[in-house]
Design a protein around this motif. Structure first.
Motif, PDB file in Angstrom:
ATOM      1  N   ALA A 141       0.789  -1.140   0.041  1.00  0.00           N
ATOM      2  CA  ALA A 141       0.172  -0.139   0.064  1.00  0.00           C
ATOM      3  C   ALA A 141       0.981   1.232   0.227  1.00  0.00           C
ATOM      4  CB  ALA A 141      -1.186   0.016   1.171  1.00  0.00           C
ATOM      5  N   ASP A 147      -0.631  -1.321  -7.289  1.00  0.00           N
ATOM      6  CA  ASP A 147      -2.106  -1.120  -6.975  1.00  0.00           C
ATOM      7  C   ASP A 147      -2.469  -2.273  -5.742  1.00  0.00           C
ATOM      8  OD1 ASP A 147      -4.846  -1.629  -6.871  1.00  0.00           O
ATOM      9  OD2 ASP A 147      -5.018  -0.983  -9.000  1.00  0.00           O
ATOM     10  N   ALA A 149      -4.821  -3.002  -3.909  1.00  0.00           N
ATOM     11  CA  ALA A 149      -6.070  -3.848  -4.130  1.00  0.00           C
ATOM     12  C   ALA A 149      -6.020  -4.978  -5.202  1.00  0.00           C
ATOM     13  CB  ALA A 149      -7.385  -2.638  -4.370  1.00  0.00           C
TER      14      ALA A 149
END
Length: 229
Positions: A141, A147, A149
């Motif tokens: 993160a 990315d 996610a």
């Protein structure tokens, strides 16, 4: 084996839990920054725990950390300061995440290398347990080119695991001598470049690593090869 996926890139076979590989990568990245030279690192897994059928022992890793950190204090490494029960027993999930991050939709080679850098820093300098997905994703993160996610979804699907096992099988071939092994264009190949080291004896019976010399000029030579038209 010397071919790389993209021009201007270096293929590095290594285990995230290998201090010598982490030293080599730190040297290469630092030299590239000083030269203001763009470089892409294509990470391939050399999973020591699969070769050895056991976790890489803490009593081997920590003496290597000591001798390397004493020679290169700018690394910021320290001995494990977390709970003993949190010491990583496997590096496979971290290596799988680095492979998964190569997907252009997640990060590509740049994001993959950024995650690899962050994971090594988390282990060697921050004593974080990079064996578990939640820790890996917390680290991801903070990576600008990853990315997190999308990486979480890929890890749930097991993306990266097959790649690590395939690379392990490839690494059993004669061209790859160990962690780290570097390849670049023009036939460049080097195993643990710049390092002159030996163990004073069997580490199972008190032997210790001795770093006799570390010549970082290899990184300049490699960057010159990579930059050549």
């Amino acid at each position: 084996m010397s071919d790389t996926r993209e021009p201007g890139s270096v293929t590095v076979w290594s285990d995230i839990g290998c201090p010598w590989a982490s030293l080599v990568l730190h040297t290469l990245r630092g030299a590239a920054r000083e030269r203001e030279q763009e470089i892409l690192i294509d990470h391939r897994a050399f999973p020591l725990e699969l070769f050895n059928s056991q976790p890489t022992p803490k009593f081997i890793v920590e003496p290597e950390v000591i001798v390397i950190a004493a020679r290169r204090p700018e690394l910021g490494w320290r001995l494990w300061s977390g709970r003993e029960s949190d010491y990583p027993s496997t590096m496979l999930p971290a290596m799988e995440a680095v492979q998964a991050a190569k997907d252009p939709a997640i990060g590509g080679l740049r994001g993959s290398d950024e995650l690899d850098t962050a994971l090594r820093r988390a282990f060697y300098a921050e004593s974080r347990c990079i064996s578990i997905p939640s820790e890996i994703l917390d680290i991801a993160a903070d990576c600008a080119h990853v990315d997190a996610a999308a990486l979480a979804g890929a890890m749930e699907r097991g993306t990266g695991r097959a790649e690590v096992y395939e690379q392990w099988r490839t690494a059993q071939g004669p061209e790859i001598q160990g962690s780290p092994q570097l390849f670049a264009s023009g036939g460049y190949a080097a195993h643990n470049p710049g390092v002159t080291a030996r163990w004073t004896g069997d580490p199972d019976h008190g032997g210790l690593p001795h770093l006799e010399d570390y010549d970082a000029s290899w990184a300049e030579d490699l960057l010159g090869v990579v930059a050549a038209p």
